[in-house]
Design an enzyme around this catalytic site. Structure first.
Site, mmCIF file in Angstrom:
data_model
loop_
_atom_site.group_PDB
_atom_site.id
_atom_site.type_symbol
_atom_site.label_atom_id
_atom_site.label_comp_id
_atom_site.label_asym_id
_atom_site.label_seq_id
_atom_site.Cartn_x
_atom_site.Cartn_y
_atom_site.Cartn_z
ATOM 1 C CD1 TRP A 152 -2.583 2.016 1.602
ATOM 2 C CD2 TRP A 152 -3.510 0.560 0.165
ATOM 3 N NE1 TRP A 152 -3.744 2.397 1.159
ATOM 4 C CE2 TRP A 152 -4.314 1.416 0.245
ATOM 5 C CE3 TRP A 152 -3.482 -0.702 -0.528
ATOM 6 C CZ2 TRP A 152 -5.107 1.392 -0.400
ATOM 7 C CZ3 TRP A 152 -4.839 -0.664 -1.288
ATOM 8 C CH2 TRP A 152 -5.625 0.285 -1.404
ATOM 9 C CG ASP A 187 -1.030 12.219 -2.276
ATOM 10 O OD1 ASP A 187 -1.034 11.110 -2.112
ATOM 11 O OD2 ASP A 187 -2.025 12.862 -3.011
ATOM 12 C CD GLU A 209 -5.203 5.434 0.464
ATOM 13 O OE1 GLU A 209 -5.893 5.022 -0.431
ATOM 14 O OE2 GLU A 209 -4.865 5.026 1.449
ATOM 15 C CD GLU A 210 -3.630 9.061 -6.822
ATOM 16 O OE1 GLU A 210 -3.379 10.160 -7.128
ATOM 17 O OE2 GLU A 210 -4.557 8.402 -7.341
ATOM 18 C CD GLU A 243 -13.674 7.576 -4.247
ATOM 19 O OE1 GLU A 243 -13.835 6.903 -5.491
ATOM 20 O OE2 GLU A 243 -13.187 7.146 -3.146
#
Ligand SMILES: *[C@@H]1O[C@H](CO)[C@@H](O)[C@H](O)[C@H]1NC(C)=O
Ligand SMILES: *[C@@H]1O[C@H](CO)[C@@H](O)[C@H](O)[C@H]1NC(C)=O
Ligand SMILES: *[C@@H]1O[C@H](CO)[C@@H](O)[C@H](O)[C@H]1NC(C)=O
Ligand SMILES: *[C@@H]1O[C@H](CO)[C@@H](O)[C@H](O)[C@H]1NC(C)=O
Ligand SMILES: CC(=O)N[C@H]1CO[C@H](CO)[C@@H](O)[C@@H]1O
Length: 565
Positions: A137, A193, A196-197, A420
């Site tokens: 992750w 960030d 998550e990238e 979302e």
């Protein structure tokens, strides 16, 4: 719902505002119920989630969001704690107690980022039964501990006002201190960030870390934990200094220092609403919602979605459009998000609260392009509430802000469920808990709710950034025989080691000849190369190759013992 709202686009401001009010009035109870359904142990959509555990969404395939993210959970509970402590919802106390209980468990779970003392607090997400998620992750994500501590501190402040200091000291403070110590010790390390990238420095993360340290130092003072206060405030000053570096010469905030994208990102809008402190007015040092920098940034961010989505086509600048995370987004093909579109409205509502409170609007050269959306010929200066310009701006910006909520209304299905993302229909995870929290918080802002101050008032940015991150005390020892008048120095690839310059090299002393030593301050957890040099009558002699290489420890002190080569 599209056609009904679209026709209202043409109606008067009053009808427009009423339609947004009626959407909010019907949506807020749905959002609250659906948010609570995503919290264990008894939420109807979150079977299997332990007490106080927030699931991101009940969706288990494409995407699988049945996990608990530290960030999302803290933002959700931050909202619930605000609602409870402000008296808007008196039913939430046991939920908050459950969150405290789950924090006690989750902080201690060893996970791929480490244990509670070795970096595990930066782990982004956990299984909903409070076990570690062990697959690859984007980790660590260092905003989580800051947001969690900030939520718990707001809870602690309320309990202190209820004369419940023993619970604050014995139960909450140990949890808060772990998180704040993590922030103080790691804020200048790279982080993924909030999307998550990107692994670099991230504006949202830096800003919420700053807020958490200010909150942490004032709570520590209030409960007599004085030994940590100066460490927290000095790191907060360092962070405030570093925070300024995200503002770029093109007039917006670069969201991440790494990433290879435009840097225009809702990261920055979310920062503005989650670090809102009305007592700081329109201060730009903390990028308050009504600050010139935050407004210029909002304009740049919103404009980056102009024409990007089909549903935005034909809508002119100065009217609300649907916005997403960042214009280059390709996740689910890149779509508008509910929580980002609502965040734009919330920043503007927060700004309106402050302008109305202070009775004036100041237009600077930085914010002039934003204000000229609503008043094309506007000049820089301060417009007091008795002026017609003030009234024109406030009315127009209220309508503009309502427009972002109206877009969300238009694309909210009849049952009020918020996923979302949306295109014409909902996309990606259904019933995203964060979308519901965003709905509650924008409704609060539109109704004039002012969150508790976190200490942003009157902060000044240090004139030079003394120290941009954690450092350690490091001792060089080298065994070297010398002749009288000859001295040993160290130089290398760090500023602190004069960047290989013999002229600025750090002198060692021979207190225990032939061992030459110096203890110096170096950046923590940093790899560098170095060599010793000897200087005799101004003549420099370098050690033989290769260059020596070391990594400083993450904390504490370090030492190396070398022999002159
Ligand atoms: C210091 O760093 C070491 C190595 O990363 C780690 O094991 C330890 O827990 C850290 N201590 C603190 C107080 O952060
Ligand atoms: C916790 O949940 C994970 C993920 O669903 C599962 O693999 C694991 O077996 C569960 N652990 C326990 C102790 O129930
Ligand atoms: C203090 O607050 C905690 C957490 O809600 C509660 O369990 C406890 O009963 C309170 N104590 C007092 C004395 O009010
Ligand atoms: C040592 O580092 C310096 C400065 O980067 C470099 O110029 C030099 O080539 C390096 N020496 C060796 C042997 O790699
Ligand atoms: C990873 C990280 O955030 N590094 C920053 C630490 O501070 C220096 C000095 O301002 C920055 O240049 C780094 O980007």
């Amino acid at each position: 719902m599209r056609s009904c709202i679209c026709s209202l686009l043409l109606a008067s401001g009053l009808a427009w505002s009423q339609s947004v009010s009626s959407f909010i009035n019907s949506e807020v109870p749905v959002a609250k119920a659906n948010l609570l359904a995503n919290i264990g142990p008894s939420g109807s959509q979150s079977q299997g989630a332990f007490a106080g555990v927030v699931i991101a969404s009940p969706s288990t395939v494409n995407p699988d969001y049945l996990f608990s993210w530290t960030r999302d959970s803290a933002l959700v509970f931050g909202e619930l704690i605000n609602e409870f402590t402000s008296g808007r919802d008196t039913t939430l106390r046991s939920q908050i107690d459950n969150y405290v209980g789950s924090t006690q468990q989750i902080q201690q779970i060893p996970n791929p980022s480490g244990t509670v003392t070795t970096g595990g607090l930066g782990e982004p997400k956990f299984n909903i039964n409070e076990t570690a998620f062990t697959e690859p992750w984007g980790r660590p994500q260092r905003d989580g501990p800051a947001l969690r501590a900030s939520a718990l501190i707001l809870w602690a402040d309320f309990l202190l006002s209820e004369n419940n200091a023993s619970y604050v000291v014995n139960t909450l403070w140990p949890l808060i201190q772990l998180d704040i110590d993590y922030v103080a010790g790691n804020w200048n390390q790279s982080t993924f960030d909030l999307w998550e990238e990107v692994d670099s420095s991230s504006f949202f993360t830096t800003a919420v870390q700053h807020r958490s340290l200010r909150l942490g130092s004032s709570l520590a003072s209030a409960i007599g934990q004085t030994s940590v206060v100066s460490g927290y405030t000095s790191q907060a000053a360092n962070i405030l200094c570093f925070l300024q570096s995200y503002w770029n010469t093109a007039g917006f905030i670069t969201a991440n220092t790494g990433g290879g994208r435009s840097g225009k990102d809702s990261n920055t809008i979310l920062t503005s609403i989650h670090t809102f402190d009305a007592s700081a007015g329109c201060d730009a040092a903390t990028f308050q919602p009504c600050s010139d920098k935050a407004l210029a940034n909002l304009l740049t961010y919103v404009n980056s979605f102009q024409g990007l989505y089909t549903i935005n086509s034909g809508i002119p600048s100065g009217q609300a459009i649907a916005t997403g995370r960042y214009p280059e987004d390709v996740y689910f093909n890149g779509n508008p998000w509910y929580l980002t579109t609502l965040a734009v409205a919330e920043q503007l509502y927060d700004a309106l609260i402050v302008w109305n409170q202070q009775g004036s609007i100041t237009v600077t050269s930085i914010s002039q392009p934003f204000f000229s959306l609503f008043f094309p010929s506007i000049a820089t200066g301060t417009y007091t509430s008795s002026s017609s310009t003030f009234a024109t701006l406030v009315n127009a910006i209220q309508i503009y802000a309502d427009g972002f909520v109206a877009i969300v209304a238009e694309f909210t299905p009849l049952n009020g469920g918020l996923s979302e993302q949306f295109v014409g229909t909902p996309v990606s995870a259904n019933d995203l808990t964060w979308s519901y929290a965003a709905m509650l918080s924008v409704a609060g802002a539109r109704n004039g709710f002012i969150p508790p101050s976190w200490g942003a008032e009157g902060l000044t940015v240090p004139s030079t950034c003394q120290r941009q991150g954690p450092t350690v005390s490091f001792t060089f020892n080298v065994q070297a025989t010398t002749v009288f008048g000859e001295n040993i120095f160290v130089t290398g690839s760090l500023n602190e080691l004069a960047n290989w310059s013999p002229a600025g090299a750090v002198p060692l002393s021979a207190a225990d000849y032939p061992i030459w030593s110096v203890t110096t301050t170096l950046p923590a957890n940093t790899n560098f190369q170095y060599k010793y040099i000897r200087i005799f009558n101004g003549v420099v002699t370098w050690e033989s190759d290769p260059n020596l290489s070391l990594t400083t420890p993450a904390n504490g002190t370090g030492e190396v013992n070398d022999v002159w080569r």
